[in-house]
Design an enzyme around this catalytic site. Sequence first.
Site, PDB file in Angstrom:
ATOM      1  CE  LYS A 153      -4.195  -1.862   0.479  1.00 49.81           C
ATOM      2  NZ  LYS A 153      -5.355  -1.576  -0.411  1.00 49.81           N
ATOM      3  CG  ASP A 177      -4.240  -0.720  -3.770  1.00 45.25           C
ATOM      4  OD1 ASP A 177      -4.553   0.320  -4.386  1.00 45.25           O
ATOM      5  OD2 ASP A 177      -5.075  -1.422  -3.171  1.00 45.25           O
ATOM      6  CD  GLU A 203      -5.789  -3.241  -6.291  1.00 40.42           C
ATOM      7  OE1 GLU A 203      -6.854  -3.152  -5.651  1.00 40.42           O
ATOM      8  OE2 GLU A 203      -4.941  -4.130  -6.076  1.00 40.42           O
ATOM      9  CG  ASP A 228     -10.087  -1.658  -5.707  1.00 37.62           C
ATOM     10  OD1 ASP A 228     -11.307  -1.915  -5.691  1.00 37.62           O
ATOM     11  OD2 ASP A 228      -9.382  -1.790  -4.690  1.00 37.62           O
ATOM     12  CE  LYS A 250     -10.782  -5.065  -3.316  1.00 36.12           C
ATOM     13  NZ  LYS A 250     -10.636  -3.731  -2.707  1.00 36.12           N
TER      14      LYS A 250
END
EC number: 5.1.1.-
Length: 336
Positions: A153, A177, A203, A228, A250
Amino acid sequence: MQILLKKYTLALKHTFSISRESHDYQDTMIVGLSLNGQTGYGEATSNPYYKITVESMMGEIETVREKIESFDFTLPEVFHQFLTEQGLSNFTICALDLAAHDLYGKLLGKPLYDIWGTGINHYPTSNYTIGIADIPTMVRKMEEKPWPIYKIKLGTENDVEIVRELRKHTDAIFRIDANCAWTAEETIANAPLLKELAVEFLEQPLKASDWDGMKKVSEHCVLPVIADESCILESDVEACGPYFDGINIKLTKCGGLTPALRMIKKGKAMGLKVMVGCMTESSVGISAIAQLAPQLDFVDMDGAMLLKEDIANGIRINEDASLEFPKLGGSGITLK
């Protein structure tokens, strides 16, 4: 059918930080649907970004409890259509849809992957997520959990330096991400440096609404980019096609396994790479994701691995990153 609802507050092993928030606990709603001596379980977590709480989801279900409990359950897809017609949020529909699929498989005595006609001889390895922290803490998390693929992240002022330092400690595959924290210019500039550090893909680097920026990125970025936050609903798959190399689905955001299966099919037909990700669920939600794994190019299903204590049994992710699928039908979930 009988509905069972329960709220859990899941404690995380470590503070989990992304570009827009940090937390040490994750609230989640577990739904049970019981019929003919079997109970199927589903899950949806709270999410401040989408203004979802466990209380709001439970409140939605209570408004239609009588309709659900009197519903003549046959197929999960028919049940999902019924839920959509009730005007429920996708997070709430997800929990009910996952429970319906688990119940359906248990009633048939077959796991979902078998019902869908997919074997479990081949499936992608899940990444393990390293949240934003100071570099020594991020290194310590990797050393604590040696893993073949890490999702890193980012969204700080020294993102490339973080990856450069982490690379000194592992040969694992890196996925980045940024959770909407970068601009198009930052993404294009960072990509060659990250590619040299063996990053596999990026991402959602840009804000979900920045389609002009994504057009620039799609034309100039040297790394693949996976959507995403830009890919929530089924209709978003087609919109993402010209700008992204793949999509991260998701279950909570799209409304469960029923729409996810259609999104997987649509994404593949468009030539996109297909990933399913998690939202720090327990093994209830993770076990549902696992049933999709044989159909995917990438998977992020480490949610239960980030918890101090799990609340359910289901899919087992071994220390070598292999999966042990439960022998029960459906998603194979039992609560502890």
